[in-house]
Design an enzyme around this catalytic site. Structure first.
Site: not given
Ligand code: ZN
Ligand code: FE
Ligand code: FE
Length: 276
Positions: A224, A107, A176, A256, A211, A67, A37, A142, A70, A179, A226
């Site tokens: 989105d 992202h 991904d 992920e 991913h 990463h 976060r 991504e 996000y 995604h 997963h």
């Molecule tokens: Zn995702």
């Molecule tokens: Fe991803």
């Molecule tokens: Fe990601």
């Protein structure tokens, strides 16, 4: 070689992640550079990094993937939010140089109503500010599912960002699977055509990492969420094709999926049996 790993918690440092990866049959891993976060990063523990660099070489741990949090949004219409994204990413990229020649994925962000052109300009401006010639890290954009006003829902949007960045050789793309399927690229029915399209729009040489996720939602749902490998709308057959495709098989794959460590261990073992 099959380079396969999963997302691990970075709270105990690099050596801990490296040993955890090996313990579940992985030879690479992904981690958040700081709390997902946002917020302050823990100071780099130089002894831990030194030990990790030696250990990873000795144990065949391949390129690792950091990463970005996000929640960063480098193309917000709010200048303070953009500034926070820029400063956080600049700091992350500086920290990445302790473990040189790895990947940093982010992202692209959400344009929140300003339109994708404005969003693309902001992202490119940010990258032009933070990338520098001597850096050894490759920054990956991504591919996104396209929920809300996410930028990166199409290969063309990612291409438009790269086109505006001066130091293009510092950039790559992370594909991904959840995604792109949610975004409307049919990697289940037409993997070959999707990769041909990727090649014509972005160039497969820009593709640096995958991913590997199944999806909880149907094709082109722009959601989105997963799913565990083989339990979602992508399915085990398509996943098998993906990990064996001649254009993808030499890339690092990062899970992920919604799993604890033991679940990742099972998925990695399963994927190894499916690898030709
Ligand atoms: Zn995702
Ligand atoms: Fe991803
Ligand atoms: Fe990601």
């Amino acid at each position: 070689m099959f380079v396969i790993g999963c997302h691990l918690s970075s709270s105990k440092g690099y050596m801990h992640m490296a040993k955890e990866a090996l313990s579940i049959g992985a030879n690479t891993f992904q981690f958040f550079t700081r709390n997902p976060r946002g917020g302050a990063a823990k100071p780099i523990d130089e002894a831990d990094v030194r030990e990790f660099l030696t250990f990873s070489k000795e144990n065949g741990i391949d390129v690792i993937l950091a990463h970005a949090p996000y929640t960063l949004n480098g193309c917000s219409k709010d200048a303070d939010i953009r500034k926070f994204a820029l400063e956080t990413m600049a700091d992350d990229i500086r920290r990445m140089e302790y473990t040189p020649h790895n990947y940093y994925n982010f992202h692209p962000g959400s344009h929140v109503g300003q339109g994708e052109e404005a969003g693309i300009d902001y992202i490119a401006d940010m990258l032009n500010t933070i990338l520098y010639r001597e850096m050894t890290t490759t920054v990956l954009l991504e591919t996104m599912a396209g929920k809300g006003s996410e930028i990166g829902r199409s290969f063309e949007e990612i291409r438009a960002i790269i086109d505006k960045v001066e130091l293009k050789d510092k950039l790559g793309v992370c594909l991904d699977t959840c995604h792109v399927y949610d975004a409307g690229y049919d990697i289940v029915g037409e993997l070959d055509r999707v990769l041909t399209e990727f090649d014509s729009v972005l160039g497969l040489k820009r593709l640096k990492a995958v991913h590997l996720n199944d999806s909880k939602n149907p094709f082109a749902s722009h959601k989105d969420r997963h799913e565990k490998i083989g339990e979602g709308s992508i399915g085990i057959e398509a996943i098998t094709e993906i990990i064996n495709d001649k254009r993808l098989r030499n890339l690092p794959f990062y899970l992920e999926t919604p799993n604890e460590l033991s679940g990742y261990e099972r998925e990695i073992a399963l994927l190894k049996t499916l690898r030709k």
